[in-house]
Write an enzyme that holds these catalytic residues in place. Sequence first.
Site, PDB file in Angstrom:
ATOM      1  N   MET A 161       0.849  -1.200   0.000  1.00  0.00           N
ATOM      2  CA  MET A 161       0.000   0.000   0.000  1.00  0.00           C
ATOM      3  C   MET A 161       0.877   1.239   0.000  1.00  0.00           C
ATOM      4  O   MET A 161       1.905   1.265   0.670  1.00  0.00           O
ATOM      5  CB  MET A 161      -0.875  -0.025   1.271  1.00  0.00           C
ATOM      6  CG  MET A 161      -1.753   1.208   1.453  1.00  0.00           C
ATOM      7  SD  MET A 161      -2.841   1.043   2.882  1.00  0.00           S
ATOM      8  CE  MET A 161      -1.716   1.527   4.210  1.00  0.00           C
ATOM      9  N   ASP A 188      -0.036   5.740  -0.982  1.00  0.00           N
ATOM     10  CA  ASP A 188      -0.863   6.906  -0.633  1.00  0.00           C
ATOM     11  C   ASP A 188      -2.335   6.608  -0.311  1.00  0.00           C
ATOM     12  O   ASP A 188      -2.984   5.849  -1.033  1.00  0.00           O
ATOM     13  CB  ASP A 188      -0.931   7.896  -1.797  1.00  0.00           C
ATOM     14  CG  ASP A 188       0.381   8.126  -2.486  1.00  0.00           C
ATOM     15  OD1 ASP A 188       1.408   7.680  -1.985  1.00  0.00           O
ATOM     16  OD2 ASP A 188       0.362   8.763  -3.552  1.00  0.00           O
ATOM     17  N   GLN A 237      -3.555   3.578  -2.702  1.00  0.00           N
ATOM     18  CA  GLN A 237      -2.704   3.009  -3.740  1.00  0.00           C
ATOM     19  C   GLN A 237      -2.342   1.588  -3.333  1.00  0.00           C
ATOM     20  O   GLN A 237      -1.762   1.373  -2.261  1.00  0.00           O
ATOM     21  CB  GLN A 237      -1.431   3.849  -3.893  1.00  0.00           C
ATOM     22  CG  GLN A 237      -1.647   5.139  -4.640  1.00  0.00           C
ATOM     23  CD  GLN A 237      -1.982   4.881  -6.088  1.00  0.00           C
ATOM     24  OE1 GLN A 237      -1.117   4.540  -6.877  1.00  0.00           O
ATOM     25  NE2 GLN A 237      -3.245   5.030  -6.458  1.00  0.00           N
ATOM     26  N   ASP A 247      -2.057  13.296  -9.492  1.00  0.00           N
ATOM     27  CA  ASP A 247      -2.588  13.389  -8.131  1.00  0.00           C
ATOM     28  C   ASP A 247      -3.597  14.525  -7.927  1.00  0.00           C
ATOM     29  O   ASP A 247      -3.425  15.388  -7.058  1.00  0.00           O
ATOM     30  CB  ASP A 247      -1.445  13.507  -7.096  1.00  0.00           C
ATOM     31  CG  ASP A 247      -0.390  12.429  -7.271  1.00  0.00           C
ATOM     32  OD1 ASP A 247      -0.708  11.391  -7.878  1.00  0.00           O
ATOM     33  OD2 ASP A 247       0.757  12.619  -6.807  1.00  0.00           O
ATOM     34  N   TRP A 293       9.397   6.800   1.131  1.00  0.00           N
ATOM     35  CA  TRP A 293       9.848   6.110  -0.091  1.00  0.00           C
ATOM     36  C   TRP A 293      11.285   5.618   0.027  1.00  0.00           C
ATOM     37  O   TRP A 293      11.720   4.771  -0.746  1.00  0.00           O
ATOM     38  CB  TRP A 293       9.672   7.011  -1.317  1.00  0.00           C
ATOM     39  CG  TRP A 293       8.270   6.979  -1.852  1.00  0.00           C
ATOM     40  CD1 TRP A 293       7.405   8.032  -1.969  1.00  0.00           C
ATOM     41  CD2 TRP A 293       7.555   5.837  -2.363  1.00  0.00           C
ATOM     42  NE1 TRP A 293       6.206   7.606  -2.508  1.00  0.00           N
ATOM     43  CE2 TRP A 293       6.274   6.264  -2.764  1.00  0.00           C
ATOM     44  CE3 TRP A 293       7.878   4.483  -2.509  1.00  0.00           C
ATOM     45  CZ2 TRP A 293       5.313   5.396  -3.304  1.00  0.00           C
ATOM     46  CZ3 TRP A 293       6.923   3.621  -3.047  1.00  0.00           C
ATOM     47  CH2 TRP A 293       5.671   4.076  -3.437  1.00  0.00           C
TER      48      TRP A 293
HETATM   49  C1  FRU Z   1       3.245   9.405  -4.234  1.00  0.00           C
HETATM   50  C2  FRU Z   1       3.034   8.785  -5.611  1.00  0.00           C
HETATM   51  C3  FRU Z   1       2.040   9.622  -6.392  1.00  0.00           C
HETATM   52  C4  FRU Z   1       1.490   8.641  -7.367  1.00  0.00           C
HETATM   53  C5  FRU Z   1       1.454   7.372  -6.563  1.00  0.00           C
HETATM   54  C6  FRU Z   1       1.697   6.139  -7.372  1.00  0.00           C
HETATM   55  O1  FRU Z   1       3.645   8.513  -3.269  1.00  0.00           O
HETATM   56  O2  FRU Z   1       4.279   8.702  -6.287  1.00  0.00           O
HETATM   57  O3  FRU Z   1       2.614  10.772  -6.990  1.00  0.00           O
HETATM   58  O4  FRU Z   1       0.212   8.990  -7.837  1.00  0.00           O
HETATM   59  O5  FRU Z   1       2.453   7.506  -5.571  1.00  0.00           O
HETATM   60  O6  FRU Z   1       1.514   4.995  -6.601  1.00  0.00           O
END
Ligand code: FRU
Length: 505
Positions: free
Chosen positions: A20, A22, A38, A151, A290
Site C-alpha cells: 500500500m 498513498d 494506492q 494526483d 519512499w
Molecule cells: C506518491 C506517488 C504519487 C502517485 C502514486 C503512485 O507517493 O508517487 O505521486 O500517484 O504515488 O503509486
Amino acid sequence: ANYTGPLRPQVHYSPPTGFMNDPNGMFYLNGVFHLYYQYNPTGLGAGNQHWGHATSKDGYTWGNQPIALFPPEEKQYVFSGSVVVDANNTSGFFPNQTNGVVAVFTLARYNEDGSGGPQTQAIAYSHDEGYTFQYYDRNPVINSTSSQFRDPKVIRYEDHWAMVVAYSQEFVVGIFTSTDLKQWTWASNFTNHGLLGAQYECPNIVKMPVRDRDSGAVVDEKYVITLSAQPGAPLGGSITQYFIGDFNGTHFSTLDAATRLTDFAKDNYAAQFFYGVEGNPISIGWASNWQYAQQVPTGNNEGWRSAMTLPRASYLTKAAPRIGWTMVDEIYDTAPILGESLATKTMGNGSVTVDYADVASNALYIEANVTGIDVAKATAFSTLNLTFTSPASGESLRSGFYFGGDNPFFVDRGQLRGFDNVFFTDKFSVADVYYDSSADKTASWRVQAVIDRSMYEVFLDGGRHAGTVLLYPTQPLTMVNVAARDLPAGARVSVAVWSLKSTWA
Ligand code: FRU
C-alpha cells in the site's frame, strides 16, 4: 485476512496483504469514512497500482472492502486522486440521487520498455456511495503528454469545483476549475514553494478554522495547501509540507514565506483530507517513507507493507501560525480504541514504569501533562523521556523532550535491530528529529503518544508538532518508562498510561 503478526498495527489501518502507499479518495458520507489507497495486490513493492478500499464508522476500526478501481487497460495504472460527493448532480451521472460519488485520479501509462508514458486525469462514478465505480466513457478529462502530471485533489468552492494537481518535476501545483467535473479549465499555478525535492506529489487544498491558542475559539478561517515532495527531505526520503494562505476559488496566495512540515519525523507522506467533514478537517497520511517503504521487514515476515497514520483533526493557531494536529475527538472520540487505565501518577521529577506484556494488542496510549515550568530555569538536562524496551531482546525505542536548548524532541530508533538489510538499517537508524520550538516554550507542555507494535505517533503541544515513526523490534516492546528529570522546582507532571483495544480482533 490475518492481522495477528507481531508487527501488525492494531489501531492503524494496514492492507490485508500486498503493498500500500498513498491514501486516496477519502470522503465521509452518511456516517461512514471511506479510505481508498494506492494498492498493489500482487506484490510487496509499488507497481500494478489499483485503488484498494476500506470503510470505518469511527476512523479507527476498519473493514476491508473489495478493490474499487482496477487498471482499465494493460500497462495503465490507477494512481492517486480524490473523491467528491456530487450532491446536486452537477456531473449528470446521478439524475435520481443526492449521494452520487465521483472519483478523480491519474491514469499512468507505461511503455513497453517500462519507461513512463503519459499521465492524464480521469474520472469514475459510483451510484452506491463508493463501493463500485464505472469509468467515464470519455476519459481523460484533462489530457497531457507529460509523464509527470498527477494526483488531482478536488474540493467544492462556492459555485464550482476546484482541483489542485501536480506538474511534479516542474515544481508546479496547477489549479483548475470545473462546473461538471468533466470539463476543466486551467486557472492558475502555485509554483516553486518550499522544499522541492526531485518532484512534487499529492497536493491538497483545504479550508481550516483558525483558533485562538489559549481559548480555542474560532477567530478566522484560512486555506492550507499541503504538498508532498521526494526525495530530498531534511531527514532523507519523502516529506509533506504545508503553506497557509487565502484561496479565492482560482488563486492561492500565501500568508508568509515559511515552509512548515506536517511532521518532524520521517514517516508521514501524501496525507489527504476527507471530503465532506465539517469543522476541523480530518486527514490520514501514508505512514512510511519512499526511502525504505519497499524494504521494511513486514513484507518478508508477514506478507504486507505499509500502514496509514491515525486520523488527525486539524486547526490553525492565530498566534505563531501552525496547524495543530489532534487525535480525532470531535466527530467521534478515542473511546473505540481506549482500553484500561494501566497507570496514573502526578509527580515532580520522577518516573513511571509499566510492564504491558499482558496487553493483548501490545498497543498503548500515553499522555503526560507538564505544568508550572519556569522556562527561564530549564536547562539542557531538563527532560521528559518516554522509553519503550523489550526485556527479551534488550532493544529499545527512546524518545524525549528537552525543556531547555534548541532541539527539543528526539526519537532514537537506533537501538532496535529488527532487520538484516544493511541499506535499510542505515536509512532507518536516524536518531534525532529537530524543530523550532521557540514559540512553544511555555509554562505548560503536553505529549500524547500512541505506540502500536511497529508504529509510534506523538503529538506535542496540542499537535503543533507531531511525528509518525516506524519501528521494527525483533521481539515485542513490552515495558514503558516515562521519566521527568531536572525539571525546575514547581513543575508538575501528570502521566496516564492506557492499553488500547485491537480494532482487528
Ligand atoms: C506518491 C506517488 C504519487 C502517485 C502514486 C503512485 O507517493 O508517487 O505521486 O500517484 O504515488 O503509486
